[in-house]
Write an enzyme that holds these catalytic residues in place. Structure first.
Site, PDB file in Angstrom:
ATOM      1  N   GLU A   1      -5.891  -4.574  10.345  1.00  0.00           N
ATOM      2  CA  GLU A   1      -4.857  -3.571  10.594  1.00  0.00           C
ATOM      3  C   GLU A   1      -5.200  -2.786  11.865  1.00  0.00           C
ATOM      4  OE1 GLU A   1      -2.757  -2.520   6.623  1.00  0.00           O
ATOM      5  OE2 GLU A   1      -4.436  -1.182   6.889  1.00  0.00           O
TER       6      GLU A   1
ATOM      7  N   GLU B   1      -7.164   5.061   7.475  1.00  0.00           N
ATOM      8  CA  GLU B   1      -6.932   6.489   7.200  1.00  0.00           C
ATOM      9  C   GLU B   1      -8.174   7.116   6.568  1.00  0.00           C
ATOM     10  OE1 GLU B   1      -3.214   5.865   5.171  1.00  0.00           O
ATOM     11  OE2 GLU B   1      -2.336   5.272   7.085  1.00  0.00           O
TER      12      GLU B   1
ATOM     13  N   SER C   1       2.918  -1.829  10.469  1.00  0.00           N
ATOM     14  CA  SER C   1       4.363  -1.882  10.758  1.00  0.00           C
ATOM     15  C   SER C   1       4.967  -3.265  10.514  1.00  0.00           C
ATOM     16  CB  SER C   1       4.647  -1.420  12.196  1.00  0.00           C
ATOM     17  OG  SER C   1       4.261  -0.071  12.347  1.00  0.00           O
TER      18      SER C   1
ATOM     19  N   ASN D   1       0.871  -1.175   0.000  1.00  0.00           N
ATOM     20  CA  ASN D   1       0.000   0.000   0.000  1.00  0.00           C
ATOM     21  C   ASN D   1       0.911   1.230   0.000  1.00  0.00           C
ATOM     22  OD1 ASN D   1      -1.856   2.007   0.454  1.00  0.00           O
ATOM     23  ND2 ASN D   1      -2.379   1.368   2.535  1.00  0.00           N
ATOM     24  N   TRP D   2       1.084   1.796  -1.180  1.00  0.00           N
ATOM     25  CA  TRP D   2       2.029   2.922  -1.304  1.00  0.00           C
ATOM     26  C   TRP D   2       1.488   4.204  -0.661  1.00  0.00           C
ATOM     27  CZ3 TRP D   2       3.840   2.768  -7.181  1.00  0.00           C
ATOM     28  CH2 TRP D   2       4.451   1.531  -7.423  1.00  0.00           C
ATOM     29  N   LYS D   3       0.197   4.235  -0.377  1.00  0.00           N
ATOM     30  CA  LYS D   3      -0.456   5.442   0.146  1.00  0.00           C
ATOM     31  C   LYS D   3      -0.148   6.634  -0.783  1.00  0.00           C
ATOM     32  CE  LYS D   3      -0.314   3.400   4.671  1.00  0.00           C
ATOM     33  NZ  LYS D   3      -0.379   3.560   6.102  1.00  0.00           N
TER      34      LYS D   3
ATOM     35  N   GLY E   1       2.558  -1.146   4.281  1.00  0.00           N
ATOM     36  CA  GLY E   1       2.623   0.274   3.941  1.00  0.00           C
ATOM     37  C   GLY E   1       4.063   0.709   3.730  1.00  0.00           C
ATOM     38  N   GLY E   2       4.658   1.290   4.758  1.00  0.00           N
ATOM     39  CA  GLY E   2       6.008   1.865   4.665  1.00  0.00           C
ATOM     40  C   GLY E   2       7.024   0.958   3.989  1.00  0.00           C
TER      41      GLY E   2
ATOM     42  N   GLY F   1       1.984   2.535  10.717  1.00  0.00           N
ATOM     43  CA  GLY F   1       2.963   3.609  10.565  1.00  0.00           C
ATOM     44  C   GLY F   1       3.593   4.058  11.875  1.00  0.00           C
TER      45      GLY F   1
HETATM   46  P1  PGA Z   1       2.443   0.430   7.638  1.00  0.00           P
HETATM   47  O1  PGA Z   1       1.016   0.638   6.950  1.00  0.00           O
HETATM   48  O2  PGA Z   1       2.974  -0.885   7.141  1.00  0.00           O
HETATM   49  O3  PGA Z   1       3.257   1.592   7.199  1.00  0.00           O
HETATM   50  O4  PGA Z   1       2.211   0.412   9.118  1.00  0.00           O
HETATM   51  C1  PGA Z   1       0.141  -0.429   6.704  1.00  0.00           C
HETATM   52  C2  PGA Z   1      -1.116   0.091   6.072  1.00  0.00           C
HETATM   53  O5  PGA Z   1      -1.575   1.186   6.447  1.00  0.00           O
HETATM   54  O6  PGA Z   1      -1.704  -0.546   5.185  1.00  0.00           O
END
Ligand code: PGA
Length: 253
Positions: free
Chosen positions: A167, A97, A213, A9-11, A234-235, A173
């Site tokens: 999640e 989010e 995370s 998930n590149w956001k 994500g990250g 994050g």
């Molecule tokens: P993260 O994000 O791995 O940066 O914690 C996961 C997500 O929001 O899908």
């Protein structure tokens, strides 16, 4: 058969050029026959990334959201049909989010799920509790409500095309990961909710991903849990080698 999936998930990260470079780097470094890999990109990148992954086995592209309306005067929105026409195969729905910053309610998510399925796309439905909900022991109730409101109106056949991502909001994050035990008990809870409503067979085949995370150093332990079928990353999905390492960690499970 339950499918193993690692979805990035590149956001709202990576400009167009950098996003395409990332997608190509991931493809070049990958040797996947043990799981499905999904790249969740911003809309801007979606068509080009879909082209990049088109002929690569087991790799697909995903949007990160869609409109709850099929078409019309909704300035700035992108419909599920448009996403389908870009060549994507998945849509991430109900990310925390969106729930938090845009007040996305469960009823809206149910509409988005319907449109996603109507357009032959696979929704990755996100659910998860806030820190306060966990600390007051409401985490199981919260997730039950989210799953119930977004999915329980579907038919058994439709449920076969759903992926769920658990999640915990406090882990996204933040560098704080759920322990493998915390993740496992929630995944088991989700599977039993699905089993109660749709039957054991469908629950057994459902892929439930963990997100929050997740990184190369903790992926192995998380993925070793019996009800974890992969991750929503994500990250760590913004770095090709980290993402590839996470995918490799799923190989033994
Ligand atoms: P993260 O994000 O791995 O940066 O914690 C996961 C997500 O929001 O899908």
């Amino acid at each position: 058969m339950r499918q193993k999936i690692v979805a990035g998930n590149w956001k709202m990260n990576k400009n167009y050029e950098d996003g395409l470079t990332l997608a190509k780097d991931v493809i070049e470094g990958l040797t996947v026959d043990h799981c499905t890999v999904v790249l969740g990109t911003p809309f801007i990148h979606l068509k080009a990334v879909s082209e990049i992954v088109k002929n690569v086995e087991n790799v697909y592209s995903s949007a990160q959201n869609c409109s709850s309306e099929p078409e019309g005067a909704y300035t700035g929105e992108v419909s599920a049909e448009m996403i389908k026409s870009s060549g994507a195969d998945y849509i991430i729905i109900g990310h925390s989010e969106w729930r938090a910053y845009f007040n996305e309610a469960d009823e809206v998510l149910a509409k988005k799920i319907d449109l996603t399925l109507q357009n032959n796309l696979i929704p990755i439905l996100c659910c998860g509790e806030t820190l306060e909900e966990r600390e007051t022991e409401q985490h199981f109730t919260t997730v039950k409500r989210q799953i119930n409101n977004a999915l329980f109106h579907l038919s058994e056949d439709q449920l076969k095309n759903i992926v769920i991502a658990y999640e915990p909001v406090w882990a996204i994050g933040t560098g704080k990961t759920a322990t493998p035990e915390q993740a496992q008990e929630m995944h088991q809870h989700i599977r039993s909710l699905i089993s109660d409503r749709f039957g054991d067979g469908i629950a057994d085949d459902l892929s439930i991903l963990y997100g929050g995370s997740c990184k190369p150093s903790n992926a192995t332990e998380l993925f070793s849990q019996k009800d974890l079928d992969g991750g929503l990353i994500g990250g760590a999905s913004l770095n090709a080698s980290d993402f590839i390492e996470i995918i490799a960690n799923l190989k033994d499970y």
